[in-house]
Enzyme design. Structure first.
Site, PDB file in Angstrom:
ATOM      1  N   GLU A  74       0.822  -1.217   0.000  1.00 47.81           N
ATOM      2  CA  GLU A  74       0.000   0.000   0.000  1.00 47.81           C
ATOM      3  C   GLU A  74       0.852   1.261   0.000  1.00 47.81           C
ATOM      4  OE1 GLU A  74      -2.846   0.578   3.225  1.00 47.81           O
ATOM      5  OE2 GLU A  74      -3.428   2.511   2.382  1.00 47.81           O
ATOM      6  N   ASP A  88      -0.794  -5.164   2.827  1.00 51.42           N
ATOM      7  CA  ASP A  88      -1.198  -3.956   3.559  1.00 51.42           C
ATOM      8  C   ASP A  88      -0.540  -4.055   4.934  1.00 51.42           C
ATOM      9  OD1 ASP A  88      -2.279  -1.778   4.722  1.00 51.42           O
ATOM     10  OD2 ASP A  88      -4.356  -2.237   4.209  1.00 51.42           O
ATOM     11  N   ILE A  90      -0.594  -2.089   7.580  1.00 51.56           N
ATOM     12  CA  ILE A  90      -1.598  -1.871   8.634  1.00 51.56           C
ATOM     13  C   ILE A  90      -2.929  -1.605   7.944  1.00 51.56           C
ATOM     14  CG2 ILE A  90      -2.332  -0.551  10.649  1.00 51.56           C
ATOM     15  CD1 ILE A  90       0.482   0.390  11.088  1.00 51.56           C
ATOM     16  N   ASP A  91      -3.870  -2.532   8.099  1.00 51.79           N
ATOM     17  CA  ASP A  91      -5.226  -2.244   7.646  1.00 51.79           C
ATOM     18  C   ASP A  91      -6.007  -1.818   8.878  1.00 51.79           C
ATOM     19  OD1 ASP A  91      -7.198  -2.053   5.591  1.00 51.79           O
ATOM     20  OD2 ASP A  91      -8.215  -3.697   6.593  1.00 51.79           O
ATOM     21  N   THR A  93      -5.480   1.767   9.701  1.00 51.85           N
ATOM     22  CA  THR A  93      -4.537   2.805  10.139  1.00 51.85           C
ATOM     23  C   THR A  93      -5.234   3.913  10.933  1.00 51.85           C
ATOM     24  OG1 THR A  93      -3.114   2.368   8.254  1.00 51.85           O
ATOM     25  CG2 THR A  93      -2.807   4.473   9.333  1.00 51.85           C
ATOM     26  N   ASP A 214      -6.172  -4.184   0.577  1.00 56.53           N
ATOM     27  CA  ASP A 214      -7.060  -4.377   1.731  1.00 56.53           C
ATOM     28  C   ASP A 214      -7.730  -5.749   1.701  1.00 56.53           C
ATOM     29  OD1 ASP A 214      -6.823  -1.711   2.845  1.00 56.53           O
ATOM     30  OD2 ASP A 214      -8.062  -1.003   1.190  1.00 56.53           O
TER      31      ASP A 214
HETATM   32  P1  2AM Z   1      -6.283   1.389   5.616  1.00 56.56           P
HETATM   33  O1  2AM Z   1      -6.315   1.386   7.086  1.00 56.56           O
HETATM   34  O2  2AM Z   1      -5.344   0.424   5.009  1.00 56.56           O
HETATM   35  O3  2AM Z   1      -6.183   2.762   5.020  1.00 56.56           O
HETATM   36  C1  2AM Z   1     -12.079   0.378   4.133  1.00 56.56           C
HETATM   37  O4  2AM Z   1     -12.606   1.117   3.129  1.00 56.56           O
HETATM   38  C2  2AM Z   1     -10.641   0.631   4.105  1.00 56.56           C
HETATM   39  O5  2AM Z   1     -10.436   2.017   3.902  1.00 56.56           O
HETATM   40  C3  2AM Z   1     -10.026   0.275   5.418  1.00 56.56           C
HETATM   41  O6  2AM Z   1      -9.640  -1.046   5.375  1.00 56.56           O
HETATM   42  C4  2AM Z   1      -8.921   1.316   5.570  1.00 56.56           C
HETATM   43  O7  2AM Z   1      -7.700   0.824   5.097  1.00 56.56           O
HETATM   44  C5  2AM Z   1      -9.311   2.443   4.625  1.00 56.56           C
HETATM   45  N1  2AM Z   1      -9.586   3.696   5.288  1.00 56.56           N
HETATM   46  C6  2AM Z   1      -8.905   4.815   5.039  1.00 56.56           C
HETATM   47  N2  2AM Z   1      -9.332   5.803   5.820  1.00 56.56           N
HETATM   48  C7  2AM Z   1     -10.327   5.304   6.593  1.00 56.56           C
HETATM   49  C8  2AM Z   1     -11.149   5.848   7.619  1.00 56.56           C
HETATM   50  N3  2AM Z   1     -11.028   7.121   8.016  1.00 56.56           N
HETATM   51  N4  2AM Z   1     -12.055   5.047   8.208  1.00 56.56           N
HETATM   52  C9  2AM Z   1     -12.158   3.769   7.818  1.00 56.56           C
HETATM   53  N5  2AM Z   1     -11.417   3.204   6.856  1.00 56.56           N
HETATM   54  C10 2AM Z   1     -10.502   3.958   6.240  1.00 56.56           C
HETATM   55 CA    CA Z   2      -3.027   0.379   5.230  1.00 55.79          CA
END
Ligand code: 2AM
Ligand code: CA
Length: 261
Positions: A74, A88, A90-91, A93, A214
């Site tokens: 990512e 990814d 950190i999914d 974040t 993701d």
């Molecule tokens: P991330 O943490 O890798 O950015 C869901 O649509 C995905 O969107 C999540 O798995 C998350 O991945 C990303 N995302 C980015 N911003 C977000 C937010 N403010 N709230 C929730 N999901 C977010």
């Molecule tokens: Ca991420």
């Protein structure tokens, strides 16, 4: 070495690397500043130093073990080839950055257009979700299975949100799913939402747009746990993302209709 043996090696490596990476994330999370310093990639799109630190660690470990494989992450991007890791670091974040313990590492491996290995590790819960194509899905080594829920009015559906799409289609889809009588929720990690479906903790994960990193690992985990997903990892997904529906087989028709996919 046979193709099967090399896939087994990748599976074991992905499990070990996800746990090593997860332990680093956990340390960084527990040692975070009391006063949160928040940085953003864009509106509602958080970035932390830990994301790139962890992605570099995973990329290094995979390159050491499988120097011929491609890598796409990512944070740093990369290139897709016949054999590619999709990561990814950190999914979730946003939750990580805000001090909420709901995030994971996601490591998927694709070969010739098919997901072969998927590993999602939740370092705060100590939960390792893993699957190898044709080998079933496990949580900490024990087989998992999607729920048998077939009535939307008894179901729990997670509806993912991000700022990547306008609010209106999200709002309309939310209304349709509420209209089916489902219990609708939203947390901040698509990968954890999908493996929760695999483990029977909820009955569907739905989102109108999701990036490949993701969902790459979690779609295989859902499928191997007996669930259904749309054809998420298409060639276009790798460059622009796709809608995602991961659910129990019995909810497939009604949710496909609600999503219009
Ligand atoms: P991330 O943490 O890798 O950015 C869901 O649509 C995905 O969107 C999540 O798995 C998350 O991945 C990303 N995302 C980015 N911003 C977000 C937010 N403010 N709230 C929730 N999901 C977010
Ligand atoms: Ca991420």
């Amino acid at each position: 070495m046979s193709g099967q043996d090399s896939m087994q090696l990748r599976y074991l490596a992905a499990c070990a690397i996800a746990q090593e990476a997860g332990n680093l994330i956990r340390r960084r999370f527990l040692a975070r500043d009391e006063v949160l310093k928040l940085t953003f990639k864009g509106p509602q799109d958080y970035l932390t130093e830990t994301d790139s630190e962890v992605e570099k660690l995973i990329a290094k470990r995979l390159a050491e073990a499988f120097p011929g494989d491609g890598f796409f992450g990512e944070e740093g991007g990369g290139a897709y080839g016949t054999n590619t890791w999709i990561v990814d670091p950190i999914d979730g974040t946003a939750d990580f950055a805000r001090g909420v313990a709901h995030f994971c590492v996601s490591i998927g491996f694709m070969s010739q257009g098919l997901a072969q290995v998927g590993v999602v590790y939740d370092p705060m819960a100590g939960e390792l979700f893993a699957a190898q194509r044709g080998g079933g899905a496990t949580l900490n080594g024990k087989p998992i299975r999607v729920s048998g829920i077939d009535d939307p009015a008894k179901s729990v559906v997670e509806l993912g949100w991000s700022s990547r799409l306008p609010f209106e289609p999200y709002h309309e889809l939310s209304a349709r799913i509420h209209g089916l009588g489902a219990g609708v929720k939203r947390c901040g990690s698509a990968a954890l939402g999908m493996v929760a479906v695999a483990a029977g903790r909820q009955d569907a994960y739905v989102e109108l747009h999701l990036n490949a990193w993701d969902g790459a690992a979690a779609v295989l985990i859902v499928q191997e746990a007996g669930g259904w997903t749309n054809d998420f990892l298409t060639p276009e997904c790798l460059t622009r993302g796709n809608p995602i529906l991961a659910c129990t087989p019995a909810l497939r028709e009604v949710l496909v209709q609600a999503m219009g996919i």
